[in-house]
Scaffold this active site. Sequence first.
Site, PDB file in Angstrom:
ATOM      1  CB  ALA A  18      -0.695   0.177   1.157  1.00 40.78           C
ATOM      2  CB  CYS A 100      -1.674  -6.694   5.240  1.00 39.32           C
ATOM      3  SG  CYS A 100      -1.230  -5.110   5.751  1.00 39.32           S
ATOM      4  CE  LYS A 139       1.869 -10.589   0.546  1.00 37.53           C
ATOM      5  NZ  LYS A 139       1.572  -9.683   1.738  1.00 37.53           N
ATOM      6  CG  ASN A 200       6.411 -11.905   0.502  1.00 31.23           C
ATOM      7  OD1 ASN A 200       5.599 -11.732   1.669  1.00 31.23           O
ATOM      8  ND2 ASN A 200       7.141 -11.312  -0.021  1.00 31.23           N
ATOM      9  CG  ASP A 202      12.957 -10.853   5.803  1.00 34.32           C
ATOM     10  OD1 ASP A 202      12.466  -9.927   5.747  1.00 34.32           O
ATOM     11  OD2 ASP A 202      13.323 -11.466   6.735  1.00 34.32           O
TER      12      ASP A 202
END
Length: 331
Positions: A18, A100, A139, A200, A202
Amino acid sequence: MRIGPYLLKNNLLVAPMAGVTDRPFRQLCKKLGAGMAVSEMVASNSLLWGSEKTRRRANHEGETEPKSVQIAGADPAIMADAARFNVDNGAQIIDINMGCPAKKICNVMAGSALLKDEPLVTRILEAVVAAVDVPVTLKIRTGWDRAHRNGIEIARRAEDIGVQLLAVHGRTRADAYLGEAEYDTIAAIKAAVKIPVVANGDIDSPEKARQVLDHTGADGVMIGRAAQGRPWIFREIAHYLATGERLAEPGFDEIRAILLGHLHNLYEFYGGHLGVRVARKHIAWYTKGKGLVGGGAFRHAVNRVETPAGQTAMIDEFFAAQTGCPREIAA
Ligand SMILES: Cc1cc2nc3c(=O)[nH]c(=O)nc-3n(C[C@H](O)[C@H](O)[C@H](O)COP(=O)(O)O)c2cc1C
């Protein structure tokens, strides 16, 4: 990697961020090697649908396909409406955000907070998959907290319901962004389902991408923060995965050209006034590190410039003053 009817050019995805992954940034990452970019979340609250910000977020004009739009929320019916709304507005893939940890999302029980409530997750996924004819992707994080890593259970449910791809951030919701991402749970999730799993968290170098793919068996990798100010990381990773060799870092001239092209697209997308402001954080990211001299003073000065012409002129001067080589090339 395939998502429904869409065969991606590679298995490298841009993570939704975002305030960062607007259309200009997504398009730039795709141009520089990403196989797909998930767009910023569009709120499922219908009251927001008319706002300028939401309209801009949902603007995919001229974007390389497939166009994936992320939605978030905790009410199955509203999420289904949001999915339909976004498909009617050009989304070719609907991505559901249960990854998130942001307070403003989790406080209303959306984003990764949902992972705690598996029956509700099921109802949301069923409602969204039933609402649209396009592929639905999901996700998630690895779980609610380290004692409740229920990512495998969520993944199985998602697969049963018809979700077609799963991206997994290797942290729990409670971890926020602390510590290091762990990839064992992603490996366990990959082993538990047949749908594509994207790892997903790092991943910040070609070597790390290779390592995470090998460790998890995942079908692809998703990169977020490491692409900020470094959108060419996708071509570097693609090259490394294909050849086992590192591509040279771009030189200053190319970085300058990429940044100016990015800014041009930001001004066009947001208009000059807002574009200059949105551009500031990107300029800061591009001018950090990589052997660039005088970045601190430059960033301080460029943040006070108010016009596109002023901003681009300062960037020209900054790069003209660089005489050495980017660190990685010099090393
Ligand atoms: C500034 C910022 C905004 C983000 N916004 C979202 C979002 O809207 N939806 C989402 O699913 N994840 C969001 N994330 C999480 C990223 O998609 C990604 O999972 C996380 O940054 C870990 O990947 P990385 O280590 O490659 O950055 C955001 C992350 C950052 C840093």
